[in-house]
Design a protein around this motif. Structure first.
Motif, PDB file in Angstrom:
ATOM      1  N   ASP A 133       0.796  -1.219   0.000  1.00  0.00           N
ATOM      2  CA  ASP A 133       0.000   0.000   0.000  1.00  0.00           C
ATOM      3  C   ASP A 133       0.833   1.274   0.000  1.00  0.00           C
ATOM      4  OD1 ASP A 133       0.877  -0.529   2.547  1.00  0.00           O
ATOM      5  OD2 ASP A 133      -0.931   0.215   3.542  1.00  0.00           O
ATOM      6  N   THR A 134       2.017   1.250   0.633  1.00  0.00           N
ATOM      7  CA  THR A 134       2.813   2.463   0.727  1.00  0.00           C
ATOM      8  C   THR A 134       3.814   2.620  -0.410  1.00  0.00           C
ATOM      9  OG1 THR A 134       4.466   1.382   2.130  1.00  0.00           O
ATOM     10  CG2 THR A 134       2.617   2.496   3.234  1.00  0.00           C
ATOM     11  N   TYR A 135       4.039   1.539  -1.174  1.00  0.00           N
ATOM     12  CA  TYR A 135       5.022   1.666  -2.252  1.00  0.00           C
ATOM     13  C   TYR A 135       4.590   0.998  -3.552  1.00  0.00           C
ATOM     14  CZ  TYR A 135       9.303   1.244  -4.931  1.00  0.00           C
ATOM     15  OH  TYR A 135      10.230   1.292  -5.930  1.00  0.00           O
ATOM     16  N   LEU A 136       4.335  -0.307  -3.529  1.00  0.00           N
ATOM     17  CA  LEU A 136       4.097  -1.025  -4.770  1.00  0.00           C
ATOM     18  C   LEU A 136       2.845  -0.532  -5.492  1.00  0.00           C
ATOM     19  CD1 LEU A 136       5.197  -3.247  -6.567  1.00  0.00           C
ATOM     20  CD2 LEU A 136       3.825  -4.890  -5.280  1.00  0.00           C
ATOM     21  N   ALA A 137       1.789  -0.220  -4.733  1.00  0.00           N
ATOM     22  CA  ALA A 137       0.548   0.241  -5.357  1.00  0.00           C
ATOM     23  C   ALA A 137       0.753   1.550  -6.113  1.00  0.00           C
ATOM     24  CB  ALA A 137      -0.536   0.419  -4.291  1.00  0.00           C
TER      25      ALA A 137
END
Length: 473
Positions: A133-137
């Motif tokens: 949620d904080t990076y890959l998305a």
């Protein structure tokens, strides 16, 4: 905390009693798990009869002939009978996702992750953890970059949705750490995702060490998943010394004093970021070997597989220096920030040492972008690890850890210098004493801070090497 009362945690692993007389641990296991209907005519069992001198699971006294006895029926003495139980998982054929475990080697067997169908083939996972949620998305193109770099597995850290599940043909480790104790939520996830063509395995708990989580929670989740979906393995990651996927992070820590809790770290108290570690590369070898030994003691050496999660995190609460900055080997992309960082010999040495001690999977916390190195693992190392006929020997000489595989045609040698000293290792000390011409009989595949000469191997501090060899017979 510094003023907290020390309460012995208990739960230490109990070693078995020793025996002065030989014992046999008669064991059997199916060659694969699961078997499908289509495998019905080819199913097989593996029989193990190790002679031990500890009362490990199933061990029983056995009468062995003396060393000077002849190998004839008259000298073998009376017949002795031993028995063992095992479980055969036999499931209906399906066009959905299936991942088998080869209990002869510990390797996984998969069909193509894109759902195109085809035969099962051996598979060694190479991938990394990443916060969804904080990076890959926010940067889904990273998944395509992973595939291009030769990686085959991704492990998103929840919460996450279906966005990563079918991209780029990467296998997915489905992480339930945030709600694995909620069996209703677990059942919903299994129902929703078990048919994904690229589902590799389920991970239930992530470091449920200590007494904060109920001791039965992970087992309850494991049992529920296997009731609903026997087509995929179930895993657990532990920080303390149990099993089956280890993530000991010993590099760059203070192993005796916690900078977070401002207490000493002892067997009964304190948290320094790596349970029972000394703060050196030897901790990885020790942890993997401890897991393997305990699985043998419990009778799970065939049915449980050990993976490794090499330390590759940057500075943090417990880590005061980056574990991968000592010598630049390759660039890595930090899973949290996307920043390119140098990966030094420590990061690579941890992964290679784990393979030498029986690990059959490698997932870390960063993405390595070594040109061709993932290809080395797939094309050179994997064929030896997944070959049930290959033999293995481990060696240690002057602080160098070595693993030697032989497949009746060639040898694979993996070597890592776990010390901070220069070391010379003769060929005979790593099982290759038959080498007469290192120029023609030894092929360098990969090495850093390490080379060879006519009589052996030379190491600078932290040197690593991968070789194949074909000495004369």
């Amino acid at each position: 905390m510094a003023n907290q009362t020390v309460v012995p945690p208990g739960g230490q692993f109990q070693l078995p009693a020793s025996s002065s007389e030989p014992l046999v641990a008669f064991r059997c296991a199916p060659a694969f798990r699961p078997y499908l209907e289509e495998d019905g005519k080819n199913a097989a069992f593996v029989i193990d009869t190790p002679i031990v001198y500890q009362y490990i699971q199933g061990a029983a006294p056995i009468s062995l002939p003396s060393s000077n006895s002849y190998s004839s029926s008259s000298s073998l003495g009376k017949l002795e009978y031993f028995s063992a139980n095992s479980t055969l998982l036999y499931l209906p054929d399906t066009t959905g996702s299936v991942v088998k475990t080869d209990l002869r080697t510990g390797a996984l067997w998969t069909r193509p992750a894109d759902g195109s169908g085809g035969d099962f083939t051996p598979f060694i996972p190479q991938g990394f953890y990443v916060s969804f949620d904080t990076y890959l998305a926010k940067n889904l193109s990273l998944i395509d970059q992973l595939k291009a770099d030769g990686f085959n597995t991704i492990h998103p850290i929840p919460p996450y949705d279906n966005a990563t599940n079918r991209r780029a043909g990467l296998y997915l480790i489905f992480d339930m750490r945030s709600n694995y104790q909620n069996l209703t939520a677990v059942a919903q996830q299994v129902q929703a995702y078990s048919s994904l063509p690229n589902l590799l395995l389920w991970e239930t708990a992530h470091e449920p060490d200590g007494n904060s989580d109920p001791f039965t929670a992970a087992r309850d989740t494991y049992d529920l998943i296997y009731q609903m979906d026997g087509y995929h393995p179930v895993s657990i990651v532990l920080n303390c010394e149990i099993s089956c996927s280890e993530d000991a992070y010993p590099i760059g820590i203070n192993a005796t004093y916690s900078p977070v809790w401002h207490t000493e770290c002892t067997p009964d108290f304190g948290h320094c970021g790596c349970d029972n570690c000394k703060g050196f590369l030897w901790d990885i070898r020790s942890r993997i070997q401890t897991y393997k030994n305990r699985l043998e003691i419990l009778g799970y050496d065939r049915t449980k597989t050990v993976w490794t999660t090499p330390q590759a995190v940057g500075s943090g609460a417990y880590v005061t220096s980056h574990p991968c900055k000592q010598r630049v080997l390759i660039l890595v992309r930090d899973a949290g920030t996307g920043q390119l960082l140098p990966l030094g010999y420590n990061g690579l040495a941890m992964g290679l040492t784990s393979l030498n001690h029986g690990a059959t999977g490698n997932t870390t916390t960063i993405e390595g972008t070594a040109p061709g190195f993932t290809g080395v693992v797939t094309s050179v190392i994997q064929p030896f690890l997944v070959d049930p006929t290959a033999t293995f020997q481990g060696f240690e000489y002057g602080g160098v850890d070595a693993g030697l595989w032989y497949n009746s045609t060639a040898y694979l040698l993996i070597v890592t210098n776990l010390e901070g000293n220069e070391v010379y290792v003769p060929w005979g000390a790593v099982g290759l004493g038959a080498i007469t011409n290192s120029t023609t009989q030894v092929q360098r595949i990969f090495s850093v801070s390490q080379n060879t000469n006519a009589t052996g191997l030379n190491f600078r501090p932290g040197g690593v090497g991968i070789y194949t060899a074909t000495p004369p017979k």
